[in-house]
Design a protein around this motif. Structure first.
Motif, mmCIF file in Angstrom:
data_model
loop_
_atom_site.group_PDB
_atom_site.id
_atom_site.type_symbol
_atom_site.label_atom_id
_atom_site.label_comp_id
_atom_site.label_asym_id
_atom_site.label_seq_id
_atom_site.Cartn_x
_atom_site.Cartn_y
_atom_site.Cartn_z
ATOM 1 N N ALA A 87 -17.303 28.226 -73.114
ATOM 2 C CA ALA A 87 -18.033 27.077 -72.585
ATOM 3 C C ALA A 87 -17.972 25.880 -73.530
ATOM 4 O O ALA A 87 -17.804 24.737 -73.103
ATOM 5 C CB ALA A 87 -19.494 27.471 -72.335
ATOM 6 N N VAL A 88 -18.092 26.162 -74.839
ATOM 7 C CA VAL A 88 -18.104 25.070 -75.809
ATOM 8 C C VAL A 88 -16.793 24.292 -75.730
ATOM 9 O O VAL A 88 -16.774 23.052 -75.666
ATOM 10 C CB VAL A 88 -18.313 25.626 -77.237
ATOM 11 C CG1 VAL A 88 -18.250 24.501 -78.264
ATOM 12 C CG2 VAL A 88 -19.631 26.367 -77.320
ATOM 13 N N GLU A 89 -15.694 25.032 -75.698
ATOM 14 C CA GLU A 89 -14.397 24.359 -75.672
ATOM 15 C C GLU A 89 -14.176 23.625 -74.340
ATOM 16 O O GLU A 89 -13.663 22.503 -74.315
ATOM 17 C CB GLU A 89 -13.267 25.371 -75.915
ATOM 18 C CG GLU A 89 -11.919 24.685 -76.059
ATOM 19 C CD GLU A 89 -10.785 25.639 -76.453
ATOM 20 O OE1 GLU A 89 -10.956 26.867 -76.314
ATOM 21 O OE2 GLU A 89 -9.736 25.140 -76.899
ATOM 22 N N ALA A 90 -14.593 24.241 -73.229
ATOM 23 C CA ALA A 90 -14.420 23.589 -71.923
ATOM 24 C C ALA A 90 -15.209 22.285 -71.875
ATOM 25 O O ALA A 90 -14.709 21.248 -71.419
ATOM 26 C CB ALA A 90 -14.869 24.527 -70.806
ATOM 27 N N ASN A 91 -16.454 22.333 -72.360
ATOM 28 C CA ASN A 91 -17.273 21.116 -72.364
ATOM 29 C C ASN A 91 -16.635 20.033 -73.226
ATOM 30 O O ASN A 91 -16.655 18.850 -72.880
ATOM 31 C CB ASN A 91 -18.683 21.435 -72.878
ATOM 32 C CG ASN A 91 -19.496 22.210 -71.846
ATOM 33 O OD1 ASN A 91 -19.244 22.118 -70.650
ATOM 34 N ND2 ASN A 91 -20.458 22.979 -72.323
ATOM 35 N N ARG A 92 -16.073 20.471 -74.362
ATOM 36 C CA ARG A 92 -15.448 19.483 -75.245
ATOM 37 C C ARG A 92 -14.212 18.869 -74.581
ATOM 38 O O ARG A 92 -14.015 17.655 -74.623
ATOM 39 C CB ARG A 92 -15.072 20.136 -76.574
ATOM 40 C CG ARG A 92 -14.851 19.114 -77.684
ATOM 41 C CD ARG A 92 -14.222 19.744 -78.916
ATOM 42 N NE ARG A 92 -12.913 20.284 -78.629
ATOM 43 C CZ ARG A 92 -12.508 21.514 -78.961
ATOM 44 N NH1 ARG A 92 -13.326 22.343 -79.588
ATOM 45 N NH2 ARG A 92 -11.300 21.921 -78.665
ATOM 46 N N ILE A 93 -13.414 19.712 -73.937
ATOM 47 C CA ILE A 93 -12.203 19.199 -73.283
ATOM 48 C C ILE A 93 -12.567 18.174 -72.212
ATOM 49 O O ILE A 93 -12.028 17.070 -72.169
ATOM 50 C CB ILE A 93 -11.393 20.363 -72.655
ATOM 51 C CG1 ILE A 93 -10.775 21.241 -73.753
ATOM 52 C CG2 ILE A 93 -10.299 19.823 -71.734
ATOM 53 C CD1 ILE A 93 -10.174 22.556 -73.231
ATOM 54 N N VAL A 94 -13.534 18.539 -71.356
ATOM 55 C CA VAL A 94 -13.890 17.629 -70.264
ATOM 56 C C VAL A 94 -14.506 16.344 -70.821
ATOM 57 O O VAL A 94 -14.166 15.234 -70.384
ATOM 58 C CB VAL A 94 -14.852 18.316 -69.266
ATOM 59 C CG1 VAL A 94 -15.293 17.331 -68.189
ATOM 60 C CG2 VAL A 94 -14.192 19.534 -68.632
ATOM 61 N N MET A 111 -19.528 26.313 -59.473
ATOM 62 C CA MET A 111 -20.264 27.312 -60.239
ATOM 63 C C MET A 111 -19.811 27.303 -61.692
ATOM 64 O O MET A 111 -20.605 27.485 -62.610
ATOM 65 C CB MET A 111 -20.045 28.709 -59.645
ATOM 66 C CG MET A 111 -20.563 28.901 -58.233
ATOM 67 S SD MET A 111 -22.301 28.493 -58.046
ATOM 68 C CE MET A 111 -23.034 29.700 -59.137
ATOM 69 N N ALA A 112 -18.512 27.102 -61.906
ATOM 70 C CA ALA A 112 -17.984 27.168 -63.271
ATOM 71 C C ALA A 112 -18.619 26.104 -64.164
ATOM 72 O O ALA A 112 -18.984 26.378 -65.309
ATOM 73 C CB ALA A 112 -16.465 27.015 -63.257
ATOM 74 N N THR A 113 -18.782 24.879 -63.640
ATOM 75 C CA THR A 113 -19.348 23.838 -64.499
ATOM 76 C C THR A 113 -20.850 24.044 -64.709
ATOM 77 O O THR A 113 -21.399 23.633 -65.725
ATOM 78 C CB THR A 113 -19.089 22.423 -63.942
ATOM 79 O OG1 THR A 113 -19.685 22.296 -62.658
ATOM 80 C CG2 THR A 113 -17.606 22.141 -63.863
ATOM 81 N N GLN A 114 -21.511 24.710 -63.745
ATOM 82 C CA GLN A 114 -22.914 25.067 -63.990
ATOM 83 C C GLN A 114 -23.003 26.151 -65.046
ATOM 84 O O GLN A 114 -23.876 26.135 -65.906
ATOM 85 C CB GLN A 114 -23.559 25.589 -62.712
ATOM 86 C CG GLN A 114 -23.947 24.514 -61.734
ATOM 87 C CD GLN A 114 -24.467 25.120 -60.443
ATOM 88 O OE1 GLN A 114 -25.098 26.178 -60.450
ATOM 89 N NE2 GLN A 114 -24.199 24.461 -59.343
ATOM 90 N N GLU A 115 -22.088 27.089 -64.944
ATOM 91 C CA GLU A 115 -22.060 28.202 -65.903
ATOM 92 C C GLU A 115 -21.951 27.688 -67.334
ATOM 93 O O GLU A 115 -22.612 28.195 -68.237
ATOM 94 C CB GLU A 115 -20.865 29.107 -65.559
ATOM 95 C CG GLU A 115 -20.553 30.173 -66.602
ATOM 96 C CD GLU A 115 -19.228 30.886 -66.307
ATOM 97 O OE1 GLU A 115 -18.894 31.077 -65.124
ATOM 98 O OE2 GLU A 115 -18.519 31.241 -67.269
ATOM 99 N N ILE A 116 -21.114 26.675 -67.555
ATOM 100 C CA ILE A 116 -20.884 26.216 -68.931
ATOM 101 C C ILE A 116 -21.861 25.119 -69.350
ATOM 102 O O ILE A 116 -21.830 24.663 -70.488
ATOM 103 C CB ILE A 116 -19.427 25.716 -69.131
ATOM 104 C CG1 ILE A 116 -19.119 24.521 -68.225
ATOM 105 C CG2 ILE A 116 -18.450 26.856 -68.896
ATOM 106 C CD1 ILE A 116 -17.716 23.943 -68.426
ATOM 107 N N GLY A 117 -22.731 24.681 -68.435
ATOM 108 C CA GLY A 117 -23.682 23.627 -68.785
ATOM 109 C C GLY A 117 -23.005 22.293 -69.018
ATOM 110 O O GLY A 117 -23.365 21.540 -69.930
ATOM 111 N N LEU A 118 -22.041 21.973 -68.181
ATOM 112 C CA LEU A 118 -21.262 20.748 -68.392
ATOM 113 C C LEU A 118 -22.115 19.487 -68.294
ATOM 114 O O LEU A 118 -21.957 18.553 -69.087
ATOM 115 C CB LEU A 118 -20.098 20.676 -67.388
ATOM 116 C CG LEU A 118 -19.244 19.411 -67.480
ATOM 117 C CD1 LEU A 118 -18.516 19.331 -68.817
ATOM 118 C CD2 LEU A 118 -18.244 19.333 -66.330
#
Ligand code: SF4
Lengths: 476, 199
Positions: free
Chosen positions: A105-112, A130-137
């Motif tokens: 999640a940390v890396e996905a949030n950073r990338i976006v 659901m995926a972006t809710q899962e990672i807390g984007l």
């Protein structure tokens, strides 16, 4: 870093995203159980959708064959996941997209966040994912000073109501029309004070509210229902048209997708496009499905990023029994038939994935220790397995995960779950007996009694679970 | 780099030996299994609140006049001009800005494929259908369908369509099931969908 370390499947990290609740299921469930309005709303909504779904599933003479194909495609996909992802990456890149890999999640949030920053935009519009809710984007973007506008009607209701989603498909399922009206009157700028609680009027208010956002926002973030490895085609299935807006109008589109969403071939969509809408909203087909392959010059976003998210999925894949949870196409049928979900409500599950699928997916994504009570958030009645369009044997996975729960906490969870169930012994005993009896009857060809008869009319029934929750408890 | 990390994790998760790729059983009704029944298409479109018109090729303009007469509509660059009556002010889409398209009353397009069993029309961005945006912002979408574009089932449609084109599958007007799970027409897409089936 050594090679062996590189290869270790990893669970989703703590401290980011929404896979862990603040309290155990039985504790959180008490709040839902004590809220009669919530239970009425849920009972009404899930009853409606079960009837609709049963009717359109009954129209297909080959529903059982479609389910079998869906399960086989997903099983094959998981067995070849690394190769299919590489194939997908190559196809998307060929078509003009850029592929990013996010280990958690940390890396996905950073990338976006970096991608959005790179465009200079201070606002993004989002189609339910659901995926972006899962990672807390949304929280990660907010920290970076970027506003994320949810554009699904239900997400809007949740966002304006300062609330949490409680259902995969209909995040505001716990709200009835009168409550939605109140939320709009309170939190929607410029709303007509004479707004009625007719669903059509509420929908029209959302249309007016979001039009300007759609026309002026330059970056959109979406999820994906399917990604075809063979062609690089992404698909988003939706109803309202907000998905089309987000996928068509902005200059830049960023799609965040769990790695398990890949399917091998274009042809495979012929299976899932039949299974998903009928099991999900109970429609022959949802109003809109958008498919795109990279960039189309002159039409739609000219910059496309695909973020492939692991965040614990590799750990789920590592369990040969549990990995079937990755087959889920997020239709939410298992929620709608679940007696525990209907009574406890979606918030009780802590994670963004509620209901039976949440009870098997969340503990595997986080490691069972972090969601130790969820494998017990079920009576093992088996209705979820019957309803699942890709035939995930959720009861068996639940039993399997109970065996993995760390012992002392598992005991506590068991005690609490049992207390909650035993609180309502008459109802539960009756429900369990009915389910078990009718499952046996069903195997002799009579199918389940209403309201489940529609589910079984064209489905093959699985074996009943070896013992019900109460039997299991009694034998301890 | 996370690409190698994730792929390594997945390979480790699967372990060895790995099962050979398996062809899924496809015992369901595949492409070509069912004959097209136009009445089914009409029934399913109507059920999801699309308005269906059936006419001959010479009458398309008359039907468009009934629906959009006196209004301003956006049209894709290669829409057959004979489909448009004089009563309609047609604005061809030559990369019109979004706000301009949003201010127009309707849109007239052709289609790529229609699925009878689900009441679905699919657009693929061909020059007689245009950019995706033009069928999204105006409130009335009139879609002209030839009978030879109608297929029976979803597998038939998947077999006909080209995944490399941008595809929009449309089943009825914009709707939501988000309030008490009832399908309500009219959120963000066109609230009125007219399908003209041309014999
Ligand atoms: S587990 Fe099955 S029934 Fe539940 S949401 Fe996923 S696909 Fe649907």
């Amino acid at each position: 870093m050594t090679r062996t370390f590189l290869g270790m499947p990893a669970t989703a990290p703590r401290g980011v995203g929404h896979l862990r609740g603040d309290e155990s299921f039985p504790v959180a469930a008490r709040r839902g159980l004590a809220d009669p309005q919530l239970r009425r709303n849920l009972g009404h909504a899930t009853g409606t959708i079960r009837a609709k779904s049963a009717a359109v599933i009954g129209e297909l003479p080959d529903w059982a064959q479609l389910r079998a194909a869906g399960r086989a495609i997903k099983t094959d996909t998981m067995a070849r996941l690394p190769e299919l992802l590489e194939q997908l990456e190559a196809a998307v890149t060929r078509a003009g997209g850029t592929v990013h890999w996010a280990a958690d999640a940390v890396e996905a949030n950073r990338i976006v966040t970096d991608l959005v920053r790179g465009t200079g935009a201070e606002r993004v519009m989002k189609v339910k994912s659901m995926a972006t809710q899962e990672i807390g984007l949304n929280e990660a973007l907010a920290e970076a000073g970027i506003e994320a506008v949810e554009t699904d009607l239900a997400e809007l209701i949740v966002q304006l109501g300062d609330d949490r989603p409680s259902h995969i498909l209909v995040p505001a399922i716990h709200r009835n029309r009168a409550e939605v009206r109140e939320i709009f009157l309170r939190a929607m700028p410029g709303v007509d004070p004479a707004l009625s609680d007719e669903p059509a009027a509420l929908a029209a208010a959302a249309r007016r509210h979001l039009r300007e956002t759609f026309l002026s926002t330059r970056v959109a973030v979406s999820g994906a229902n399917f990604a075809v490895a063979e062609t690089g085609t992404l698909a988003v299935v939706e109803s309202e048209g907000n998905g089309r807006m987000c996928l068509t109008l902005p200059e830049t589109l960023i799609t965040v997708m769990g790695i398990e969403k890949v399917v091998p071939t274009w042809r495979d969509l012929e299976v899932f496009l039949q299974l998903l809408p009928r099991a999900s909203t109970g429609e022959r087909m949802n109003p809109y499905t958008s498919m795109w392959t990279g960039i189309t010059p002159g039409d739609g976003p000219q910059v496309f990023h695909l973020v492939l998210l692991d965040n614990g999925r590799s750990a789920v894949l590592a369990d040969p029994v549990g990995r079937a949870a990755l087959h889920c196409i997020r239709c939410s049928a298992c929620l709608n038939v679940c007696p525990v979900y209907e009574r406890a409500g979606g918030h009780a599950y802590g994670s963004v994935y509620p209901g039976p699928i949440g009870a098997v997916l969340s503990p595997q994504l986080t490691g069972v220790a972090d969601n130790a009570s969820l494998p017990y958030a079920s009576s093992l009645c088996g209705a979820c397995y019957d309803a699942c369009p890709v035939m995930i044997d959720i009861p068996s996975i639940l039993v399997h995960l109970r065996g993995q729960a760390p012992h002392p906490r598992a005991e506590r969870a068991t005690m609490a779950a049992a207390a909650y169930t035993m609180d309502r012994p008459v109802l539960y005993a009756a429900a369990q007996r009915a389910a078990k009896l009718s499952r046996l009857a069903g195997r002799r060809g009579r199918g389940l009694p209403p309201p489940l008869s529609g589910w079984t009319a064209s489905r093959d029934l699985p074996q009943p679970p070896p013992e019900s929750f109460r039997q299991w408890w009694a034998s301890r | 780099m996370s690409r190698e990390l994730i792929l390594g994790r997945l390979r480790a998760a699967l372990g060895a030996p790995r099962p050979a790729p398996a062809d899924p059983p496809r015992a369901y009704r595949g492409a070509g299994a069912l004959a097209v029944d136009l009445d089914v298409l009409v029934d399913r479109l109507t059920d999801y609140r699309a308005t269906v018109h059936r006419c001959g090729d010479a009458d398309i303009a008359r039907v468009v006049d009934q629906v959009l007469g006196g209004r301003q509509v956006v049209v894709p660059p290669e829409l057959p001009r004979r489909w448009l009556p004089d009563s309609v002010r047609a604005v061809p889409d030559d990369d019109l800005p979004a706000a301009r398209i949003a201010a127009l009353d309707g849109v007239v397009t052709a289609a790529a494929v229609a699925v009878a069993e689900t009441g679905t029309v699919v657009l693929d961005g061909a020059p007689d259908q245009g950019r995706r945006i033009i069928t999204l912002l105006p409130d009335v979408h009139v879609c002209v369908l030839r009978t030879d574009q109608v297929v029976a089932t979803v597998p038939d449609a998947v077999a006909r369509l080209d995944p490399h084109r941008p595809l929009t599958w449309i089943s009825g007007p914009s709707a939501t099931s988000d309030i008490e799970l009832n399908r309500v027409e009219g959120v963000h897409g066109p609230r009125n969908l007219h399908v003209i089936i041309v014999a």
